[in-house]
Motif scaffolding. Structure first.
Motif, PDB file in Angstrom:
ATOM      1  N   CYS B 589       0.799  -1.151   0.124  1.00 37.16           N
ATOM      2  CA  CYS B 589       0.094   0.141  -0.020  1.00 37.16           C
ATOM      3  C   CYS B 589       0.738   1.288   0.087  1.00 37.16           C
ATOM      4  O   CYS B 589       0.299   2.366  -0.175  1.00 37.16           O
ATOM      5  CB  CYS B 589      -0.830  -0.147   1.341  1.00 37.16           C
ATOM      6  SG  CYS B 589      -0.062   0.257   2.664  1.00 37.16           S
ATOM      7  N   MET B 612      -5.753   0.771  -5.456  1.00 36.30           N
ATOM      8  CA  MET B 612      -6.806   0.619  -5.513  1.00 36.30           C
ATOM      9  C   MET B 612      -7.709   0.548  -6.948  1.00 36.30           C
ATOM     10  O   MET B 612      -8.563   0.049  -6.898  1.00 36.30           O
ATOM     11  CB  MET B 612      -7.131   2.116  -4.958  1.00 36.30           C
ATOM     12  CG  MET B 612      -7.148   2.172  -3.321  1.00 36.30           C
ATOM     13  SD  MET B 612      -7.831   0.960  -2.394  1.00 36.30           S
ATOM     14  CE  MET B 612      -9.425   1.234  -2.244  1.00 36.30           C
ATOM     15  N   VAL B 623     -13.021  -3.238  -0.279  1.00 39.16           N
ATOM     16  CA  VAL B 623     -11.797  -3.610  -0.092  1.00 39.16           C
ATOM     17  C   VAL B 623     -11.505  -3.881   1.297  1.00 39.16           C
ATOM     18  O   VAL B 623     -11.852  -3.098   2.317  1.00 39.16           O
ATOM     19  CB  VAL B 623     -10.614  -2.708  -0.741  1.00 39.16           C
ATOM     20  CG1 VAL B 623      -9.293  -3.483  -0.718  1.00 39.16           C
ATOM     21  CG2 VAL B 623     -10.678  -2.312  -2.059  1.00 39.16           C
ATOM     22  N   THR B 625      -8.809  -5.161   4.510  1.00 40.43           N
ATOM     23  CA  THR B 625      -7.495  -5.196   4.567  1.00 40.43           C
ATOM     24  C   THR B 625      -7.311  -5.618   6.325  1.00 40.43           C
ATOM     25  O   THR B 625      -8.629  -5.730   7.093  1.00 40.43           O
ATOM     26  CB  THR B 625      -6.629  -3.975   4.338  1.00 40.43           C
ATOM     27  OG1 THR B 625      -5.424  -4.435   4.517  1.00 40.43           O
ATOM     28  CG2 THR B 625      -7.138  -2.825   5.066  1.00 40.43           C
ATOM     29  N   LEU B 634      -4.761   3.256   2.016  1.00 40.42           N
ATOM     30  CA  LEU B 634      -5.880   2.952   0.989  1.00 40.42           C
ATOM     31  C   LEU B 634      -7.097   3.750   0.901  1.00 40.42           C
ATOM     32  O   LEU B 634      -7.677   4.308   0.135  1.00 40.42           O
ATOM     33  CB  LEU B 634      -6.247   1.415   0.893  1.00 40.42           C
ATOM     34  CG  LEU B 634      -5.103   0.596   0.709  1.00 40.42           C
ATOM     35  CD1 LEU B 634      -5.583  -0.846   0.905  1.00 40.42           C
ATOM     36  CD2 LEU B 634      -4.718   0.715  -0.470  1.00 40.42           C
ATOM     37  N   GLU B 635      -7.614   4.044   2.065  1.00 40.24           N
ATOM     38  CA  GLU B 635      -8.564   5.148   2.311  1.00 40.24           C
ATOM     39  C   GLU B 635      -8.252   6.561   1.858  1.00 40.24           C
ATOM     40  O   GLU B 635      -9.068   6.943   0.920  1.00 40.24           O
ATOM     41  CB  GLU B 635      -8.686   5.351   3.978  1.00 40.24           C
ATOM     42  CG  GLU B 635     -10.099   6.253   4.122  1.00 40.24           C
ATOM     43  CD  GLU B 635     -11.414   5.485   4.140  1.00 40.24           C
ATOM     44  OE1 GLU B 635     -11.594   4.687   4.865  1.00 40.24           O
ATOM     45  OE2 GLU B 635     -12.076   5.847   3.308  1.00 40.24           O
ATOM     46  N   ILE B 649     -13.585   1.128   1.777  1.00 42.60           N
ATOM     47  CA  ILE B 649     -12.240   0.208   2.360  1.00 42.60           C
ATOM     48  C   ILE B 649     -12.705   0.121   3.733  1.00 42.60           C
ATOM     49  O   ILE B 649     -13.043   1.011   4.411  1.00 42.60           O
ATOM     50  CB  ILE B 649     -11.060   0.952   2.154  1.00 42.60           C
ATOM     51  CG1 ILE B 649      -9.866   0.357   3.043  1.00 42.60           C
ATOM     52  CG2 ILE B 649     -10.848   2.437   2.296  1.00 42.60           C
ATOM     53  CD1 ILE B 649      -8.873  -0.324   2.314  1.00 42.60           C
TER      54      ILE B 649
END
Lengths: 263, 663
Positions: B589, B612, B623, B625, B634-635, B649
């Motif tokens: 990430c 992403m 998604v 995690t 990722l957010e 996410i």
């Protein structure tokens, strides 16, 4: 070339909720973390860089209690060669001149080319110690220094002025200077670095040894007396937003829009 | 007549050959000595233990080449043809010497079989070499570099092989033995000459040409990437040997360990690491290959045997700066995601070497990235990188009534080690809140360390600030010991990895009464266990398509791929779709290796945005995690890449809490 740097330990307050003690004489220091005064850190770094470039010896001095050894150790780890601690007993309630007298007691007997301090300390912010010290020593002095170039028996010094302008001045050596932040990027001091200087002995001295009497330092010897610390009352223009994160954001956005900030 | 071969047939004077052979071996020996002396300069030579298993591993992965086949069958076959052709010919030449010097055995039908095998080996070698040249210069396989050395090595070896065939062909042409057909290539070539006399006049020339090329090639080995012939087997052997821990105060000046020096020599710049490196993939100025080349050059410049000669040293330094697209400032790009190590045929442990290189910068202090320096100071002062006071650490749980294990020591309770980021960061706090609700729902007796929870030291470790790491390890160990903690579960794969893999070797250095051992699990393992026990019963169908992002320190580092997937699959109405890169091939990430606490040095698009996009391509709605850093990275990427309306996410805990309808 020998350099002397005067440093100070200050409370780290960037993320702390500060409270003033009951007497109003000081902030409540319990639960606070302490660190080297930011300006002084730049001064130590500058001294070490000058030493690395031109050779010589760097001495750091502080006035405080035994916990201030941390600040001296950190300076030694950065590359200073020698450290002196002046015990703060008798110096309580001193004004800037009192502190400068204490430092002067040590510095006057040292042989040096440049004397550095930070422009000011982050806790009391008098911005006077360096200047008074230079006066007591009878040295040429430059403030707000953001660059030092060594010459033959003199130093060319750059001083920070308004709106990105600088003044270039020349000082005969020995000279005193107060260092502004941004003059360099102070190096990182690793734990190993601090452990390595553990064995260097820190010289200790105090007011008695320096022949400073009660009427020269402390509350009695001060021209300026601190009466009280206060937290300013919240003015009318400030508005505290409350509610959930989303509420606060929406309200803030609304205010900015109303004032013409968001088009 | 019994088939046989006369050695040095019509070759005069033979002593020149022996003189040249001695010179070749001297150069080879000197070359090897240069490498070995550099290896010996590596930090603290630890004893290497004998392991039969690892010897088999070298044979299987190196010589049989299984690891080279993995992921690239063409490269594996090409390399197999070269290595086997080369080895058979090498053994054949040794056999010839033995036959000549010790006991003659190369005669009769055995000799014919020998000739036939060597003939085949030559063909394999030539096929492999031509294939290698085609891959690099015609197909132009992207991961391959085209330096002078890359051309010289195969062309030279090709010249060795072809000159060998020509020497053989002219000899067969001159001798015309009845068994010549067994050496079918040489026999075919023997017709190049019109008669025995012509062949005879050409033969000594080719013989000497072949001899000179072969000896030159052997002498060249230690001065080129060919040295991997010797270093790669050692590197593969060392892969499983335990890392020796050297406390920070006993460290020497040297930057890299001896095994890292060997790893660097084993690298052939094949570029598999470049293909999988997420930083390189995002267009950042970092690749593991460039780093290794830089580190290797630095070691040679510092410790070369000939360094006492000033002119040589200057020349080496000059060479170092000329090759220098890479410099020390780029080592901070590495996310230590371990993707490179997953594909490296010779196990070059880049993340470890990166840590070593970082340690040097940390100890010097002047070239540290500002924000990271500040984060490390925070870890020292505040016991977390977020510059948050102790009071703030327990704030996320102010509404949850969680037993404090520092107040009521209870070794039977599971200790939930929340971690700095999960405690302080707003988005990540939801992970902890959900996990606590799940534990309560499953009636698991647990507690936390409240505001006394220290930092595990991961951040310091990744930065190479080992003095600080040791300090944090001591803080944690002492607290665990005083609170009688036996069983730990973490939010973060980073804390989990640090406790599980980095603490134990250090423990042996502590006083016996200070050694702490405890069981540590990541929360995904605990969830899978609760599921197995029947403590988590999902009743409602969610009707969701999800994809799962494997955190590096959970997956690649600790091989936990299945536990989170089992949990996801157990939820009714949840369909798990896999991304192109999943399990051990997962893409980082971008938050690991302390990237989270540094200035932005992202490429465009960022690593997290690339991830992403890949997640969106699966058609999933959510998604999932299992790491607070992945969650935050990722957010953010969701917002910056405009996928906010398509994807969500969530941490696995959030999904499970949602499925259990926990409020």
């Amino acid at each position: 070339m020998n350099i002397v740097v005067c440093v100070k330990q200050v409370p780290e307050v960037s993320d702390a909720d500060l409270e003033i003690n009951r007497k109003g004489s000081d902030i409540d220091r319990e639960d606070l973390e302490f660190e080297i005064n930011e300006w002084d850190n730049y001064a130590v770094e500058e001294a070490v860089r000058l030493k690395e470039a031109h050779g010589g010896h760097v001495t750091v001095i502080t006035l405080g209690d035994e916990d201030c050894e941390d600040v001296l150790r950190q300076s030694l780890a950065m590359g200073a060669d020698e450290a002196i601690l002046i015990d703060e007993d008798g110096f309580e309630m001193s004004d800037a001149a009192g502190i400068a007298k204490g430092l002067h007691g040590v510095v006057k007997d040292l042989s040096f080319d440049i004397l550095l301090t930070g422009v000011q300390s982050s806790d009391n912010s008098w911005g006077q110690v360096g200047l008074i010290l230079a006066e007591l020593l009878g040295l040429p002095y430059a403030s707000l220094v953001v660059g030092i170039e060594m010459g033959d028996g003199k130093a060319t010094v750059f001083r920070e002025l308004e709106s990105d302008t600088q003044e270039k001045v020349e000082l005969p050596l020995p000279a005193a200077m107060t260092v502004q932040t941004g003059i360099n990027t102070p190096r990182y001091v690793s734990i190993l670095g601090i452990k390595k200087v553990r064995k260097i002995k820190i010289k200790e001295t105090d007011a008695d040894e320096l022949n400073l009497s009660e009427d020269e330092i402390g509350a009695e010897g001060s021209c300026v007396t601190s009466r009280k610390l206060v937290i300013p009352s919240i003015g009318g223009a400030a508005e505290m937003l409350t509610g959930s994160l989303d509420d606060i954001c929406n309200k803030a956005a609304q205010i900015i829009q109303d004032k013409g900030g968001l088009v | 007549m019994i088939p046989f071969r006369v050695s040095y047939w019509h070759i005069q004077p033979v002593w020149i050959f022996y003189l040249l052979a001695i010179a070749t071996l001297t150069v080879l020996g000197l070359g090897i000595a240069i490498h070995v002396s550099v290896w010996r300069k590596g930090i603290k030579r630890q004893s290497v233990s004998f392991s039969l298993k690892d010897i088999f591993k070298v044979i299987k992965e190196g010589i049989l080449g299984t690891r080279i086949f993995k992921g690239d069958v063409a490269a594996g076959t090409m390399h197999g043809l070269i290595i086997w052709g080369f080895l058979i010919l090498f053994v054949g030449t040794l056999a010839l010497s033995a036959d000549y010097w010790m006991f003659p055995f190369l005669h009769g039908s055995f000799y014919l079989l020998y000739s036939f095998c060597l003939e085949l080996a030559g063909l394999m070698l030539i096929t492999g070499l031509i294939w290698a040249l085609i891959r690099r210069y015609v197909q132009r396989v992207p991961r391959l570099e085209r330096r002078f050395e890359d051309l010289l090595v195969p062309v030279w070896l090709l010249a060795v092989a072809i000159s060998g065939y020509l020497a053989e062909g002219s000899r067969l042409g001159a001798q015309s033995p009845e068994w010549a057909g067994w050496s079918f290539v040489g026999y075919g070539l023997s017709h190049l000459w019109s008669g025995q006399k012509e062949a005879m006049s050409a033969y000594p020339w080719f013989w000497w040409l072949h001899a000179l090329l072969s000896m030159g090639f052997i002498a060249y080995i230690p001065f080129s990437k060919l040295f991997h012939i010797l270093a790669a087997p050692v590197s593969i052997y060392l892969e499983n040997q335990p890392l020796q821990i050297i406390p920070v105060e006993s460290r020497e000046e040297e930057v890299f360990s001896y095994r890292e020096a060997i790893f660097f020599d084993a690298c052939t710049r094949c570029g598999r690491c470049v293909e999988v490196c997420p930083s390189a993939g995002a267009g950042e100025p970092f690749t593991p290959r460039d780093f290794i080349a830089w580190a290797k050059q630095g070691l040679l410049t510092d410790y070369h045997l000939l360094n006492s000669v000033d002119r040589f040293k200057n020349w080496m330094e000059q060479r170092g700066t000329e090759n220098g697209q890479f410099d020390a400032s780029k080592i901070w790009h590495c996310t230590t995601c371990r993707a490179c190590l997953e594909v490296c045929p010779v196990y070059v442990a880049t993340p470890d070497a990166i840590r070593s290189a970082r340690s040097k910068v940390v100890e010097q202090g002047t070239e540290m990235p500002d924000l990271l320096a500040r984060s490390l100071k925070n870890v020292y002062k505040y016991h977390n990188p977020w510059e948050a006071t102790k009071k703030k650490r327990a704030k996320w749980a102010s509404d949850l009534d969680i037993p404090n294990l520092t107040k009521e020591a209870d070794g039977n309770r599971l200790c939930y080690f929340v971690g700095c980021t999960t405690s302080m960061e707003l988005r990540a706090q939801a992970l902890a809140q959900s996990f606590v609700k799940i534990l309560n729902h499953a009636e698991v007796p647990f507690g936390t360390l409240g505001k006394k929870e220290p930092c595990c030291g991961d951040i310091a470790r990744r930065a190479g600030e080992d003095g600080l790491f040791e300090m944090k390890m001591e803080d944690c160990s002492d607290l665990f010991q005083s609170c009688g903690i036996q069983d730990v579960v973490t939010s973060s794969p980073h804390c989990f990895h640090t406790f599980r893999n980095e603490y134990p070797p250090y423990m042996t250095l502590r006083e016996p009464d200070e050694q702490v051992s405890f069981r540590v699990r990541h929360y995904t393992e605990v969830l899978a266990e609760l599921l197995g026990k029947g403590s988590l019963k999902f009743e409602n169908s969610l009707g969701l398509k999800v994809t799962y992002h494997d955190p590096c320190y959970l997956g690649r580092y600790n091989r936990i791929f299945d536990a989170p997937r089992e949990v996801i699959r157990a939820i009714p109405g949840v369909k798990l779709l896999e991304m192109t890169h999943h399990r051990e091939n997962s893409l980082c990430c971008g938050g690991g290796g302390d990237r989270m606490w540094q200035e932005e040095m992202d490429g465009d698009p960022k690593m997290s945005e690339i991830r992403m996009q890949e997640a969106a391509a699966t058609g999933a709605d959510v998604v999932i995690t299992a790491c607070p850093l992945c969650l935050i990275m990722l957010e953010d990427a969701l917002k910056t890449s405009g996928l906010e309306n398509k994807l969500r996410i969530m941490d696995l805990n959030e999904l499970v809490a949602m499925a259990l309808e926990l409020k």
